[in-house]
Design an enzyme around this catalytic site. Structure first.
Site, PDB file in Angstrom:
ATOM      1  N   ALA A 182      32.461 123.166  63.069  1.00 15.71           N
ATOM      2  CA  ALA A 182      31.820 122.329  64.081  1.00 15.71           C
ATOM      3  C   ALA A 182      32.694 121.937  65.265  1.00 15.71           C
ATOM      4  O   ALA A 182      32.181 121.725  66.352  1.00 15.71           O
ATOM      5  CB  ALA A 182      31.275 121.059  63.414  1.00 15.71           C
ATOM      6  N   ALA A 183      34.008 121.749  65.070  1.00 13.62           N
ATOM      7  CA  ALA A 183      34.848 121.250  66.164  1.00 13.62           C
ATOM      8  C   ALA A 183      34.822 122.219  67.337  1.00 13.62           C
ATOM      9  O   ALA A 183      34.736 123.435  67.121  1.00 13.62           O
ATOM     10  CB  ALA A 183      36.274 121.029  65.673  1.00 13.62           C
ATOM     11  N   PRO A 184      34.859 121.743  68.581  1.00 11.22           N
ATOM     12  CA  PRO A 184      35.067 120.342  68.975  1.00 11.22           C
ATOM     13  C   PRO A 184      33.829 119.472  68.953  1.00 11.22           C
ATOM     14  O   PRO A 184      33.934 118.273  69.176  1.00 11.22           O
ATOM     15  CB  PRO A 184      35.607 120.482  70.393  1.00 11.22           C
ATOM     16  CG  PRO A 184      34.964 121.723  70.910  1.00 11.22           C
ATOM     17  CD  PRO A 184      34.872 122.655  69.737  1.00 11.22           C
ATOM     18  N   GLY A 185      32.628 120.030  68.724  1.00 13.56           N
ATOM     19  CA  GLY A 185      31.477 119.183  68.464  1.00 13.56           C
ATOM     20  C   GLY A 185      30.340 119.237  69.465  1.00 13.56           C
ATOM     21  O   GLY A 185      29.345 118.532  69.286  1.00 13.56           O
ATOM     22  N   SER A 186      30.427 120.056  70.480  1.00 13.19           N
ATOM     23  CA  SER A 186      29.348 120.090  71.468  1.00 13.19           C
ATOM     24  C   SER A 186      28.041 120.614  70.861  1.00 13.19           C
ATOM     25  O   SER A 186      26.961 120.093  71.147  1.00 13.19           O
ATOM     26  CB  SER A 186      29.758 120.950  72.667  1.00 13.19           C
ATOM     27  OG  SER A 186      30.159 122.245  72.254  1.00 13.19           O
ATOM     28  N   ASP A 292      29.021 129.125  63.450  1.00  9.91           N
ATOM     29  CA  ASP A 292      29.646 129.523  64.720  1.00  9.91           C
ATOM     30  C   ASP A 292      31.122 129.741  64.417  1.00  9.91           C
ATOM     31  O   ASP A 292      31.940 128.853  64.583  1.00  9.91           O
ATOM     32  CB  ASP A 292      29.427 128.413  65.745  1.00  9.91           C
ATOM     33  CG  ASP A 292      29.904 128.810  67.125  1.00  9.91           C
ATOM     34  OD1 ASP A 292      29.657 129.948  67.530  1.00  9.91           O
ATOM     35  OD2 ASP A 292      30.544 127.981  67.793  1.00  9.91           O
ATOM     36  N   CYS A 345      31.978 134.036  70.083  1.00  7.83           N
ATOM     37  CA  CYS A 345      32.199 134.254  71.521  1.00  7.83           C
ATOM     38  C   CYS A 345      33.015 135.525  71.703  1.00  7.83           C
ATOM     39  O   CYS A 345      33.899 135.605  72.548  1.00  7.83           O
ATOM     40  CB  CYS A 345      32.875 133.051  72.166  1.00  7.83           C
ATOM     41  SG  CYS A 345      34.417 132.552  71.380  1.00  7.83           S
TER      42      CYS A 345
END
Length: 870
Positions: A182-186, A292, A345
């Site tokens: 999850a980090a950084p959390g956007s 992700d 990405c």
């Protein structure tokens, strides 16, 4: 999207560029030249994507040209949809017209524009050069607005392609969602907003006994908890510091339906749910999962110039196994009918289509897991279909030199090439990470074919963004994660461990019972407690057995990764009807796990177990202790504010080991409480949960207060709809402005309070905290509903909003560019200090005379002491 360092842990989010063999990667930027001077070229990088047949030559040239340019800045309006639309309108009406008129060197400047791929004009990007922003007053004013709203949490500065994956998850309120990395959390913030839905409006109606489903569109979702969403988001990251960044990002949402954990995503522990006495254990299954994953990050080359200098094909080859393990574990934890989004990405198919195809095959094929056709979702998003054929890129060397690039069409081609060089040049080495699963899947019948074209590729030139890969998978049936082949086509069994000894487990057939992996199940379960809360049965699946212990090697690294040893991690399956009828279940691997774990417990102390379980980077353990529903202090607080009996009393939490109500009171959702209460002693590493609802008011005269507790901005919106006392209504913009611009304005007992309608309501109100409610109004009123905590002192008031938020509100509502906040207490303290100095000087001159204090000094000191105590 992969963004960082320690690539062998499933929660890390940065692209990995250097380091090897499971060691932490130091990705600190060591460049000495400015970004503009970095040469955006790399022969290996360009050679792979030019010759790998991803795009035709003309389109490749266009894509590569975009990839070598700077990325536009982008941002998203966040929070509840109503608030996001209101802030967006302020932006459009106040700033866009002025920006549109700007010219630079005689040429018009492109203003920010909404990104058409997303609905409601909530996502914008801008390509304005920094020189223009610095020299143009309209842009400078807009920049201040952007910074202020980002600090307040109303705007998220996020890359456009990074916003895509949550949209394809189709999250609805009431769903249980896991963000594995999850980090950084956007993206977690996006998911939290989706789970939240239009909760605020429904709660307002529920609090007044209005049907929460009336007057709402039939959008689906579960609001059965008094209008509140029953859903939950678990946001995970493997690194403790990055988990802290994640907490900072999501805390701004003031979301009680959120838990932040710190675990390796590839072996994320199963979360136990309550079960009756004598019943088999039940584990949480997720409606939606976002994977992700960490990746090589070559799609970020527009903003991360390190890619150009450090790109090598070995990055993708080294990450494939980790990505595969994370995806497989995610599919394991998904409920039947649930949806998982896998994204990176990176443009490299070894990290994308190859991972997806391998995971589907490993889980039993398309009858178990299917790729979802999302061509009709986000129709304005320009995307390319996933690849069905691709080449695997590697470089061979002799003694670390004489590097030669190779493109392999198939596993057989790789093996033949490798064998040929072993005969001709015995010293030439290839990557040991290459495995059969990295290549396109073998041709299959139409029924068994994996439709990889349903994956989505977003390239930079399509809509001026970074590059991204997205695949949406749906779980159709219970799955079994089978053995994984190494690069030499050998298969090995799962090693299990009982803290110190590694013992191989016999390989199992496809018909054997499935097991859930976790972290040292037997040891961690000691002393666990079962809460009384219940959860809907559709969110859980019964497990026939306890969970497999986490595999640990002597050096603390994981064993059993693809390419090193095989993995046979199987999901909890429902026992057959015959098995239930006979009261027995087939003997499986779990008996061996249990025996080893029990043996380990008898050999080591509980202190050693805890030491093994705690991460070395975590210096302080976080405690989460819930208070009983009949706690007298909570009852007094809620009665003081007239909180409805229908507001839950059993979800208040403190963060100290003893469970004492000392300073802060937190509030969480029902499911969050259930999970934390049952799993906190099982080895789960919880980093954050809960919204601050109340803070103790520390003052010398607290015994004279009926309620020495202050409402907090984080939790006030949750509580306000249920309150019937201590409510102050503000309808005037002038009154709100005075309360924002002045801190601790006086409240005289008689005469004009100079606080308008708010002062009139406060004059006869006893000291303590209260709600200031502001309702949305048309015209020159307020753009949306607001509620603030306000403390009523005996002789003054204070709107309990910190300086940064005050300035952001003043800018948002009043276009106050550089407000000069007035702090009456600070001024009084300064005056008191000056009087004290003057008094001391006078006492020295009149030694021996009466040393009484200056008239009025005592009153000033009380104010100063009070502000110090606060």
């Amino acid at each position: 999207m992969g963004r960082g360092g320690n690539r062998n842990r499933g929660g890390n989010r940065k692209p990995a560029f250097r380091g090897s063999k499971g060691k932490n990667r130091n990705t600190r930027d060591t460049r000495t030249e400015p970004w503009s001077d970095v040469i955006r070229g790399n022969e290996l990088f360009e050679g792979y994507y030019r010759n790998g047949e991803f795009l035709d030559e003309k389109e490749f040239e266009e894509m590569w040209k975009y990839l070598a340019t700077n990325l536009p800045n982008s941002f998203r309006f966040t929070g509840t949809k109503a608030d996001a639309l209101a802030v967006r309108e302020i932006f459009k009406k106040r700033y866009v017209p002025g920006i549109t008129q700007v010219t630079f060197d005689g040429e018009p400047v492109d203003p920010p524009r909404p990104v058409n791929a997303f609905p409601d004009e909530l996502v914008w990007d801008m390509k304005t050069d920094k020189k223009v922003i610095r020299r143009s007053p309209p842009f400078a004013e807009f920049q201040k607005f952007l910074v202020a709203e980002t600090t307040s949490g109303n705007i998220s500065r996020q890359e456009v392609v990074s916003m895509i994956p949550p949209h394809f998850l189709d999250v609805r309120p009431g769903m249980v969602v896991l963000d594995m990395c999850a980090a950084p959390g956007s993206k977690s913030a996006q998911l939290a907003e989706m789970i939240h839905g239009d909760e605020e409006e429904r709660v307002k109606k529920a609090a007044t006994n209005v049907d929460t489903n009336a007057d709402f569109d039939n959008e689906g979702g579960d609001y059965s908890d008094g209008g509140r969403s029953t859903g939950l988001l678990i946001a995970n990251d493997t690194d403790f510091k990055r988990a802290g960044m994640l907490v900072h990002q999501v805390k701004r949402l003031n979301f009680p339906n959120l838990i932040v954990t710190q675990h390796d995503a590839s072996i994320f522990p199963s979360i136990e749910l309550p079960s009756g006495l004598g019943e088999k254990r039940q584990y949480l299954k997720f409606d939606r999962i976002l994977a992700d994953v960490p990746c090589s990050g070559d799609g970020t080359a527009r903003k991360n110039v390190n890619v150009w200098q450090k790109w090598t094909p070995k990055d993708a080859l080294g990450l494939h196994n980790l990505q595969m393990r994370i995806l497989s574990r995610g599919l394991q934890m998904l409920k039947k009918g649930g949806r998982l989004v896998y994204s990176t990405c990176s443009m490299n198919p070894v990290e994308n289509e190859a991972v997806v195809a391998s995971a589907i095959e490993t889980c039993g094929g398309v009858s178990k897991v299917q790729l979802v056709d999302c061509s009709n979702h986000l129709p304005n998003l320009i995307r390319k279909p996933g690849l069905s054929k691709w080449k695997v890129y590697d470089t061979s060397t002799i003694g670390g030199e004489k590097k030669t690039a190779h493109l392999f069409n198939s596993w057989d081609a790789f093996c033949k090439t490798k064998n040929k060089y072993q005969e001709q040049e015995p010293g030439r080495t290839f990557s040991p990470k290459i495995s059969e699963g990295m290549f396109p899947p073998a041709t299959a019948s139409e029924e068994e074919r994996i439709p990889l074209e349903r994956c989505m590729r977003v390239y930079p030139h399509l809509q001026d963004t970074g590059a991204f890969f997205i695949a949406v998978l749906e779980k159709k049936d219970d799955i079994k994660v089978s053995q994984v082949q190494t690069s030499s086509k050998e298969t090995t069994s799962i090693p299990t461990v009982g803290l110190g000894a590694v013992t191989p487990v016999p390989s199992k057939s496809a018909t054997d019972s499935e097991v859930e992996p976790t972290i040292l199940e037997k040891q961690a379960n000691a002393g666990s407690e079962a809460p009384s809360q219940k959860r809907k049965l559709e969110r859980v699946e019964e497990s026939t057995t306890p969970k497999r212990a986490k595999v640990l090697a002597s050096n603390g690294d994981n064993v059993g990764t693809k390419g090193d040893a095989s993995m046979q991690v199987n999901e909890a399956a429902e026992p057959t009807a015959n098995g239930l009828a006979n009261g027995n279940v087939t003997t499986s691997t779990n008996e061996l796990v249990d025996a080893l774990a029990d043996k380990a417990v008898s050999k080591i102390s509980s202190r050693e177990i805890v030491k093994k379980l705690e991460p070395s980077s975590q210096t302080q353990k976080e405690y989460f202790e819930y208070l009983p529903a009949d706690d007298p202090t909570i009852a007094d607080i809620l009665n003081f504010f007239g909180i409805s009996d229908r507001f839950p009393r059993d979800r208040f939490m403190v963060k100290n080991k003893e469970g004492l109500l000392l300073n802060k009171l937190y509030y969480t959702s029902e499911l969050a409480k259930t999970i934390i209460s049952l799993n906190k002693d099982r080895g789960m590493k919880f980093v954050h949960c809960g919204v601050i609802m109340f803070v103790a008011h520390k003052t010398r005269d607290k015994d004279l207060l009926k309620c020495p507790w202050r409402l907090q901005g984080e939790g006030i919106k949750i509580l306000a709809p249920w309150a019937s006392k201590r409510i102050i209504k503000c309808v005037s913009r002038t009154t709100l402005y005075k309360m924002l611009i002045e801190m601790f304005p006086k409240l005289p007992k008689e005469g004009n309070t100079e606080l308008g309608e708010v002062g009139e309501q406060l004059v006869n109100l006893e000291p303590g905290c209260c709600f200031v409610k502001i309702e949305k109004s048309e015209g020159e009123g307020f753009p949306f509903d607001m509620v603030f905590p306000l403390w009523r002192h005996p002789g003054s008031i204070n709107l309990m909003v910190d300086k940064d938020d005050r300035k952001a509100i003043l800018l948002r509502l009043y276009n106050e560019q550089n407000p000069n906040l007035i702090n009456h207490v600070a001024d009084a303290a300064k005056m008191a200090e000056e009087k004290t100095k003057a008094n001391d000087a006078m006492e020295e001159e009149t030694l021996g005379e009466d040393g009484e204090a200056f008239e009025g000094e005592e009153g000033v000191n009380e104010v100063v002491e009070e502000v110090i105590e606060e």
